[in-house]
Motif scaffolding. Sequence first.
Motif, PDB file in Angstrom:
ATOM      1  N   GLN A 345     -52.037  11.644   9.463  1.00 38.44           N
ATOM      2  CA  GLN A 345     -52.345  10.475   9.847  1.00 38.44           C
ATOM      3  C   GLN A 345     -51.480   9.156   9.786  1.00 38.44           C
ATOM      4  O   GLN A 345     -51.340   8.408  10.454  1.00 38.44           O
ATOM      5  CB  GLN A 345     -53.595  10.260   8.658  1.00 38.44           C
ATOM      6  CG  GLN A 345     -54.551   8.863   8.902  1.00 38.44           C
ATOM      7  CD  GLN A 345     -55.649   8.524   8.244  1.00 38.44           C
ATOM      8  OE1 GLN A 345     -55.528   9.132   7.136  1.00 38.44           O
ATOM      9  NE2 GLN A 345     -56.687   7.936   8.355  1.00 38.44           N
ATOM     10  N   GLN A 349     -50.112   6.947  13.170  1.00 39.68           N
ATOM     11  CA  GLN A 349     -49.984   5.406  13.029  1.00 39.68           C
ATOM     12  C   GLN A 349     -48.927   4.849  13.461  1.00 39.68           C
ATOM     13  O   GLN A 349     -48.774   3.771  14.004  1.00 39.68           O
ATOM     14  CB  GLN A 349     -50.641   4.967  11.726  1.00 39.68           C
ATOM     15  CG  GLN A 349     -52.124   5.177  11.584  1.00 39.68           C
ATOM     16  CD  GLN A 349     -53.029   4.651  12.643  1.00 39.68           C
ATOM     17  OE1 GLN A 349     -52.839   3.713  13.134  1.00 39.68           O
ATOM     18  NE2 GLN A 349     -54.052   5.660  12.933  1.00 39.68           N
ATOM     19  N   LYS A 352     -46.850   4.992  18.768  1.00 39.72           N
ATOM     20  CA  LYS A 352     -47.842   4.091  19.422  1.00 39.72           C
ATOM     21  C   LYS A 352     -48.659   4.786  20.257  1.00 39.72           C
ATOM     22  O   LYS A 352     -49.943   4.187  20.466  1.00 39.72           O
ATOM     23  CB  LYS A 352     -46.925   3.047  20.345  1.00 39.72           C
ATOM     24  CG  LYS A 352     -46.205   2.238  19.201  1.00 39.72           C
ATOM     25  CD  LYS A 352     -45.447   0.789  20.048  1.00 39.72           C
ATOM     26  CE  LYS A 352     -44.825   0.070  18.961  1.00 39.72           C
ATOM     27  NZ  LYS A 352     -43.960  -0.955  19.764  1.00 39.72           N
ATOM     28  N   ALA A 355     -51.412   6.120  17.975  1.00 37.18           N
ATOM     29  CA  ALA A 355     -52.085   5.151  16.955  1.00 37.18           C
ATOM     30  C   ALA A 355     -53.620   4.680  17.369  1.00 37.18           C
ATOM     31  O   ALA A 355     -53.642   4.206  18.296  1.00 37.18           O
ATOM     32  CB  ALA A 355     -51.236   4.050  16.739  1.00 37.18           C
ATOM     33  N   GLY A 356     -54.454   4.995  16.358  1.00 39.51           N
ATOM     34  CA  GLY A 356     -55.886   4.777  16.664  1.00 39.51           C
ATOM     35  C   GLY A 356     -56.560   5.870  17.367  1.00 39.51           C
ATOM     36  O   GLY A 356     -57.964   5.547  17.697  1.00 39.51           O
ATOM     37  N   ARG A 357     -55.940   6.638  17.831  1.00 38.57           N
ATOM     38  CA  ARG A 357     -56.434   7.524  18.692  1.00 38.57           C
ATOM     39  C   ARG A 357     -56.604   9.071  18.386  1.00 38.57           C
ATOM     40  O   ARG A 357     -57.694   9.806  18.655  1.00 38.57           O
ATOM     41  CB  ARG A 357     -55.792   7.730  20.155  1.00 38.57           C
ATOM     42  CG  ARG A 357     -55.718   6.623  20.874  1.00 38.57           C
ATOM     43  CD  ARG A 357     -55.091   6.836  22.176  1.00 38.57           C
ATOM     44  NE  ARG A 357     -55.226   5.656  23.153  1.00 38.57           N
ATOM     45  CZ  ARG A 357     -54.214   4.809  23.339  1.00 38.57           C
ATOM     46  NH1 ARG A 357     -53.050   4.710  22.751  1.00 38.57           N
ATOM     47  NH2 ARG A 357     -54.546   3.752  24.286  1.00 38.57           N
ATOM     48  N   ASP A 359     -55.174  12.019  15.013  1.00 36.66           N
ATOM     49  CA  ASP A 359     -54.038  12.580  14.008  1.00 36.66           C
ATOM     50  C   ASP A 359     -53.238  13.478  14.591  1.00 36.66           C
ATOM     51  O   ASP A 359     -52.450  14.449  13.928  1.00 36.66           O
ATOM     52  CB  ASP A 359     -54.547  12.827  12.481  1.00 36.66           C
ATOM     53  CG  ASP A 359     -55.668  13.781  12.349  1.00 36.66           C
ATOM     54  OD1 ASP A 359     -55.765  14.494  13.356  1.00 36.66           O
ATOM     55  OD2 ASP A 359     -56.063  13.954  11.256  1.00 36.66           O
ATOM     56  N   ALA A 364     -55.466  13.041  20.220  1.00 34.69           N
ATOM     57  CA  ALA A 364     -55.059  11.569  20.722  1.00 34.69           C
ATOM     58  C   ALA A 364     -55.212  11.333  22.443  1.00 34.69           C
ATOM     59  O   ALA A 364     -55.626  10.432  22.830  1.00 34.69           O
ATOM     60  CB  ALA A 364     -53.680  11.093  20.192  1.00 34.69           C
ATOM     61  N   ASP A 367     -58.760  11.439  23.442  1.00 34.11           N
ATOM     62  CA  ASP A 367     -59.570  10.183  23.221  1.00 34.11           C
ATOM     63  C   ASP A 367     -59.024   9.077  24.306  1.00 34.11           C
ATOM     64  O   ASP A 367     -59.785   8.465  24.838  1.00 34.11           O
ATOM     65  CB  ASP A 367     -59.041   9.732  21.809  1.00 34.11           C
ATOM     66  CG  ASP A 367     -59.715   8.389  21.508  1.00 34.11           C
ATOM     67  OD1 ASP A 367     -60.880   8.159  21.099  1.00 34.11           O
ATOM     68  OD2 ASP A 367     -59.066   7.158  21.757  1.00 34.11           O
ATOM     69  N   ASP A 372     -59.724   5.466  28.236  1.00 33.67           N
ATOM     70  CA  ASP A 372     -58.720   4.492  28.926  1.00 33.67           C
ATOM     71  C   ASP A 372     -58.993   4.526  30.569  1.00 33.67           C
ATOM     72  O   ASP A 372     -59.064   6.003  30.992  1.00 33.67           O
ATOM     73  CB  ASP A 372     -57.430   4.564  28.383  1.00 33.67           C
ATOM     74  CG  ASP A 372     -57.300   4.079  26.932  1.00 33.67           C
ATOM     75  OD1 ASP A 372     -56.838   2.756  26.907  1.00 33.67           O
ATOM     76  OD2 ASP A 372     -57.861   4.557  26.084  1.00 33.67           O
TER      77      ASP A 372
END
Length: 372
Positions: A345, A349, A352, A355-357, A359, A364, A367, A372
Amino acid sequence: MPATEHWTQYHCKLVTPMYGGGVNAAEVDEKMPIRASGIRGQLRFWWRIVAGPFASPEAMFEREAAIWGGVGAASPSASQVAVRVKAKPVQAGQLSAKSQIQGLPAYGLILDPGADPMLLKPGYAFELAVRCASSLTSQQYEEVQTALRWWASFGGAGARTRRGFGAVQISALKPVTPEEVAKYGGRLCVVPSSSNEINAWETSVKKLQRFRQGPNLGRNPGQGNRPGRSRWPEPDTIRRQTHRHARNHAPEHPVDGVYPRAWFGLPIIFHFMGAGEPSDSTLIPDDERDRMASPLILRPYWSGQKWHPAALLLPGWERRAAELRVGFGTGPFRRAWPTDPAQRQRLAQQIKPMAGRGDDPLTAFMDFFEKD
């Protein structure tokens, strides 16, 4: 439904260009473009996916040989599944150079500079016949039928099928759903429909390109024809390991010593430009192979009504990726991505694109693919 000795016929049609598949690598065999041996190999692969997990490699071999045949310790065993293909020789106009096919996502087939192979164009049709021996149990028969459906939904003919080349449509077979994939331990992301199958394929592959290399996502904005600096940690890790960098490219990424993009498949060739930069470096797995097939499949997905961009994470992907150790040449080899949840995690983060998508790099990406 018990196994029977009769042949079951399936009408198949290529919906994306087919690459390779012939005796010579990267070439379409114009006399025999679709080979029964190639499809049989694909069915065995998908059988391993849907029949697992297995208690051990020995258990997998025993169950596989009982259906598909093999050379065991005692004696060879014949396959209980026969595959037959009826395909016409390639006609004039059915082949086209890669550069001449409109909508083909170039990122799905990265070749040496100047390479422009001939591909079998979408629309080529062939007949597939499959026969299961009556000696198969009901469970074995169902496993074969399931493998056939997964191949039709996510596999293909020829090479580079994991990036959508040679995708087939078999209208007689029910598409594998996201719910079915989840039941087997995989993940299928299907996003809103596209205008056609080529557009759906192009969208799928371009999403991966953006995630890994796209300006303002995988890398900083560039200047003119010069690409911006990567937002992934691997290039700066290589610079730190080699103690080499261009005057304006000193290592600055906050993450060091991990290789998240290795989870998308290996090898990865890192090409540096400019005086003082490291020589080209090839990231490989820590075993006797020099390649690791991607656990990610990108292709157009037929829902039964429409074509959709789709990304599939194969069942068992997380275990195999978590065990992956990588390095350059003789090493040192290290884990591509950590297993500790807190460390994952923290590192994610600081990268880039992740990050937020998620771990880990594949979660990621899925997601990103979905949202997107």
